[in-house]
Write a protein that holds these residues in place. Sequence first.
Motif, PDB file in Angstrom:
ATOM      1  N   VAL A  87      -4.909   3.004  -7.543  1.00 45.86           N
ATOM      2  CA  VAL A  87      -4.045   1.913  -7.106  1.00 45.86           C
ATOM      3  C   VAL A  87      -4.644   0.624  -7.637  1.00 45.86           C
ATOM      4  CG1 VAL A  87      -3.050   0.727  -5.122  1.00 45.86           C
ATOM      5  CG2 VAL A  87      -3.418   3.202  -5.036  1.00 45.86           C
ATOM      6  N   VAL A  88      -3.881  -0.104  -8.455  1.00 48.60           N
ATOM      7  CA  VAL A  88      -4.344  -1.352  -9.056  1.00 48.60           C
ATOM      8  C   VAL A  88      -3.754  -2.514  -8.263  1.00 48.60           C
ATOM      9  CG1 VAL A  88      -4.387  -2.764 -11.143  1.00 48.60           C
ATOM     10  CG2 VAL A  88      -4.486  -0.274 -11.324  1.00 48.60           C
ATOM     11  N   LEU A  89      -4.644  -3.387  -7.777  1.00 46.50           N
ATOM     12  CA  LEU A  89      -4.225  -4.551  -7.002  1.00 46.50           C
ATOM     13  C   LEU A  89      -4.278  -5.796  -7.873  1.00 46.50           C
ATOM     14  CD1 LEU A  89      -6.254  -3.865  -3.742  1.00 46.50           C
ATOM     15  CD2 LEU A  89      -3.883  -3.283  -4.203  1.00 46.50           C
ATOM     16  N   LEU A  90      -3.315  -6.684  -7.676  1.00 48.62           N
ATOM     17  CA  LEU A  90      -3.293  -7.957  -8.380  1.00 48.62           C
ATOM     18  C   LEU A  90      -2.957  -9.028  -7.355  1.00 48.62           C
ATOM     19  CD1 LEU A  90      -3.514  -9.264 -11.195  1.00 48.62           C
ATOM     20  CD2 LEU A  90      -1.049  -9.003 -11.391  1.00 48.62           C
ATOM     21  N   ARG A 128       0.317  -1.656  -9.614  1.00 49.68           N
ATOM     22  CA  ARG A 128       0.760  -0.419 -10.258  1.00 49.68           C
ATOM     23  C   ARG A 128      -0.102   0.749  -9.793  1.00 49.68           C
ATOM     24  NH1 ARG A 128      -1.614  -3.704 -13.862  1.00 49.68           N
ATOM     25  NH2 ARG A 128      -3.523  -3.023 -14.872  1.00 49.68           N
ATOM     26  N   LEU A 129       0.410   1.945 -10.046  1.00 50.14           N
ATOM     27  CA  LEU A 129      -0.294   3.182  -9.773  1.00 50.14           C
ATOM     28  C   LEU A 129      -0.544   3.872 -11.107  1.00 50.14           C
ATOM     29  CD1 LEU A 129       1.923   4.466  -6.829  1.00 50.14           C
ATOM     30  CD2 LEU A 129      -0.220   3.232  -6.660  1.00 50.14           C
ATOM     31  N   ILE A 130      -1.762   4.360 -11.306  1.00 49.36           N
ATOM     32  CA  ILE A 130      -2.120   5.047 -12.543  1.00 49.36           C
ATOM     33  C   ILE A 130      -2.468   6.478 -12.208  1.00 49.36           C
ATOM     34  CG2 ILE A 130      -3.705   5.118 -14.492  1.00 49.36           C
ATOM     35  CD1 ILE A 130      -4.133   2.104 -14.090  1.00 49.36           C
ATOM     36  N   ASP A 131      -1.738   7.419 -12.813  1.00 49.93           N
ATOM     37  CA  ASP A 131      -2.004   8.852 -12.631  1.00 49.93           C
ATOM     38  C   ASP A 131      -2.876   9.357 -13.742  1.00 49.93           C
ATOM     39  OD1 ASP A 131      -0.459   9.180 -10.356  1.00 49.93           O
ATOM     40  OD2 ASP A 131       1.347   9.656 -11.477  1.00 49.93           O
ATOM     41  N   GLU A 166       8.559  -5.742   0.762  1.00 52.04           N
ATOM     42  CA  GLU A 166       9.455  -5.236   1.799  1.00 52.04           C
ATOM     43  C   GLU A 166      10.212  -3.979   1.379  1.00 52.04           C
ATOM     44  OE1 GLU A 166      12.013  -8.335   3.158  1.00 52.04           O
ATOM     45  OE2 GLU A 166      10.360  -9.620   3.752  1.00 52.04           O
ATOM     46  N   ARG A 167       9.684  -3.249   0.400  1.00 50.78           N
ATOM     47  CA  ARG A 167      10.282  -1.988  -0.038  1.00 50.78           C
ATOM     48  C   ARG A 167       9.254  -0.886   0.133  1.00 50.78           C
ATOM     49  NH1 ARG A 167      11.284  -1.341  -5.422  1.00 50.78           N
ATOM     50  NH2 ARG A 167       9.603  -2.747  -5.891  1.00 50.78           N
ATOM     51  N   LEU A 168       9.727   0.299   0.500  1.00 54.99           N
ATOM     52  CA  LEU A 168       8.871   1.470   0.612  1.00 54.99           C
ATOM     53  C   LEU A 168       9.011   2.277  -0.677  1.00 54.99           C
ATOM     54  CD1 LEU A 168       6.991   3.099   2.500  1.00 54.99           C
ATOM     55  CD2 LEU A 168       9.010   4.412   3.156  1.00 54.99           C
ATOM     56  N   ILE A 169       7.918   2.435  -1.405  1.00 55.04           N
ATOM     57  CA  ILE A 169       7.924   3.144  -2.684  1.00 55.04           C
ATOM     58  C   ILE A 169       7.237   4.484  -2.479  1.00 55.04           C
ATOM     59  CG2 ILE A 169       7.153   3.081  -5.079  1.00 55.04           C
ATOM     60  CD1 ILE A 169       7.092  -0.035  -4.714  1.00 55.04           C
ATOM     61  N   GLU A 170       7.961   5.548  -2.770  1.00 55.11           N
ATOM     62  CA  GLU A 170       7.434   6.911  -2.620  1.00 55.11           C
ATOM     63  C   GLU A 170       6.846   7.363  -3.953  1.00 55.11           C
ATOM     64  OE1 GLU A 170       9.746  10.957  -2.431  1.00 55.11           O
ATOM     65  OE2 GLU A 170       9.831   9.963  -0.488  1.00 55.11           O
ATOM     66  N   HIS A 171       5.651   7.929  -3.910  1.00 55.56           N
ATOM     67  CA  HIS A 171       4.975   8.410  -5.108  1.00 55.56           C
ATOM     68  C   HIS A 171       4.538   9.854  -4.872  1.00 55.56           C
ATOM     69  CE1 HIS A 171       2.689   8.133  -8.817  1.00 55.56           C
ATOM     70  NE2 HIS A 171       1.668   8.664  -8.183  1.00 55.56           N
ATOM     71  N   THR A 172       4.948  10.740  -5.760  1.00 51.62           N
ATOM     72  CA  THR A 172       4.562  12.147  -5.653  1.00 51.62           C
ATOM     73  C   THR A 172       3.185  12.333  -6.280  1.00 51.62           C
ATOM     74  OG1 THR A 172       6.876  12.787  -5.790  1.00 51.62           O
ATOM     75  CG2 THR A 172       5.252  14.497  -6.199  1.00 51.62           C
ATOM     76  N   LEU A 173       2.286  12.944  -5.543  1.00 55.52           N
ATOM     77  CA  LEU A 173       0.919  13.140  -6.007  1.00 55.52           C
ATOM     78  C   LEU A 173       0.837  14.347  -6.936  1.00 55.52           C
ATOM     79  CD1 LEU A 173      -0.910  12.537  -2.628  1.00 55.52           C
ATOM     80  CD2 LEU A 173      -0.678  10.950  -4.531  1.00 55.52           C
ATOM     81  N   PRO A 174      -0.030  14.271  -7.958  1.00 52.93           N
ATOM     82  CA  PRO A 174      -0.187  15.415  -8.863  1.00 52.93           C
ATOM     83  C   PRO A 174      -0.943  16.552  -8.178  1.00 52.93           C
ATOM     84  CG  PRO A 174      -1.748  13.679  -9.433  1.00 52.93           C
ATOM     85  CD  PRO A 174      -0.869  13.134  -8.359  1.00 52.93           C
ATOM     86  N   ASP A 175      -0.776  17.778  -8.708  1.00 56.37           N
ATOM     87  CA  ASP A 175      -1.497  18.922  -8.143  1.00 56.37           C
ATOM     88  C   ASP A 175      -3.004  18.781  -8.349  1.00 56.37           C
ATOM     89  OD1 ASP A 175       0.774  20.180  -7.190  1.00 56.37           O
ATOM     90  OD2 ASP A 175       1.118  21.231  -9.077  1.00 56.37           O
ATOM     91  N   TYR A 176      -3.405  18.344  -9.522  1.00 58.97           N
ATOM     92  CA  TYR A 176      -4.817  18.104  -9.840  1.00 58.97           C
ATOM     93  C   TYR A 176      -4.905  16.765 -10.549  1.00 58.97           C
ATOM     94  CZ  TYR A 176      -5.402  23.065  -8.921  1.00 58.97           C
ATOM     95  OH  TYR A 176      -5.411  24.293  -8.322  1.00 58.97           O
ATOM     96  N   GLY A 177      -5.950  16.029 -10.291  1.00 61.94           N
ATOM     97  CA  GLY A 177      -6.131  14.738 -10.942  1.00 61.94           C
ATOM     98  C   GLY A 177      -6.432  13.660  -9.921  1.00 61.94           C
ATOM     99  N   GLU A 178      -6.150  12.421 -10.304  1.00 67.81           N
ATOM    100  CA  GLU A 178      -6.421  11.299  -9.415  1.00 67.81           C
ATOM    101  C   GLU A 178      -5.360  10.225  -9.602  1.00 67.81           C
ATOM    102  OE1 GLU A 178      -9.622   8.479 -11.510  1.00 67.81           O
ATOM    103  OE2 GLU A 178     -10.340  10.536 -11.239  1.00 67.81           O
ATOM    104  N   VAL A 179      -5.180   9.434  -8.564  1.00 68.05           N
ATOM    105  CA  VAL A 179      -4.248   8.312  -8.593  1.00 68.05           C
ATOM    106  C   VAL A 179      -5.060   7.059  -8.297  1.00 68.05           C
ATOM    107  CG1 VAL A 179      -2.217   7.254  -7.557  1.00 68.05           C
ATOM    108  CG2 VAL A 179      -2.326   9.733  -7.814  1.00 68.05           C
TER     109      VAL A 179
END
Length: 57
Positions: free
Chosen positions: A39-42, A48-51, A24-37
């Motif tokens: 999303v790990v589901l459990l 978690r998010l891995i940059d 019930e929380r909105l988490i904001e994540h800034t994306l990198p200019d180059y690369g990949e993100v």
Amino acid sequence: MKENIKTAVIDLLDDKKMYVVKDERLIEHTLPDYGEVTVVLLGGKVDRLIDKCSRKV
């Protein structure tokens, strides 16, 4: 039955942000200019998010 409705306002024109809803929380994540993100589901929920950032030379 009483509903608890939560709302959030996000900027749809900002393409440098990604939003995740967790517990019930909105988490904001800034994306990198180059690369990949990644999303790990459990258990079907975001854990978690891995940059992996890179830099263009």
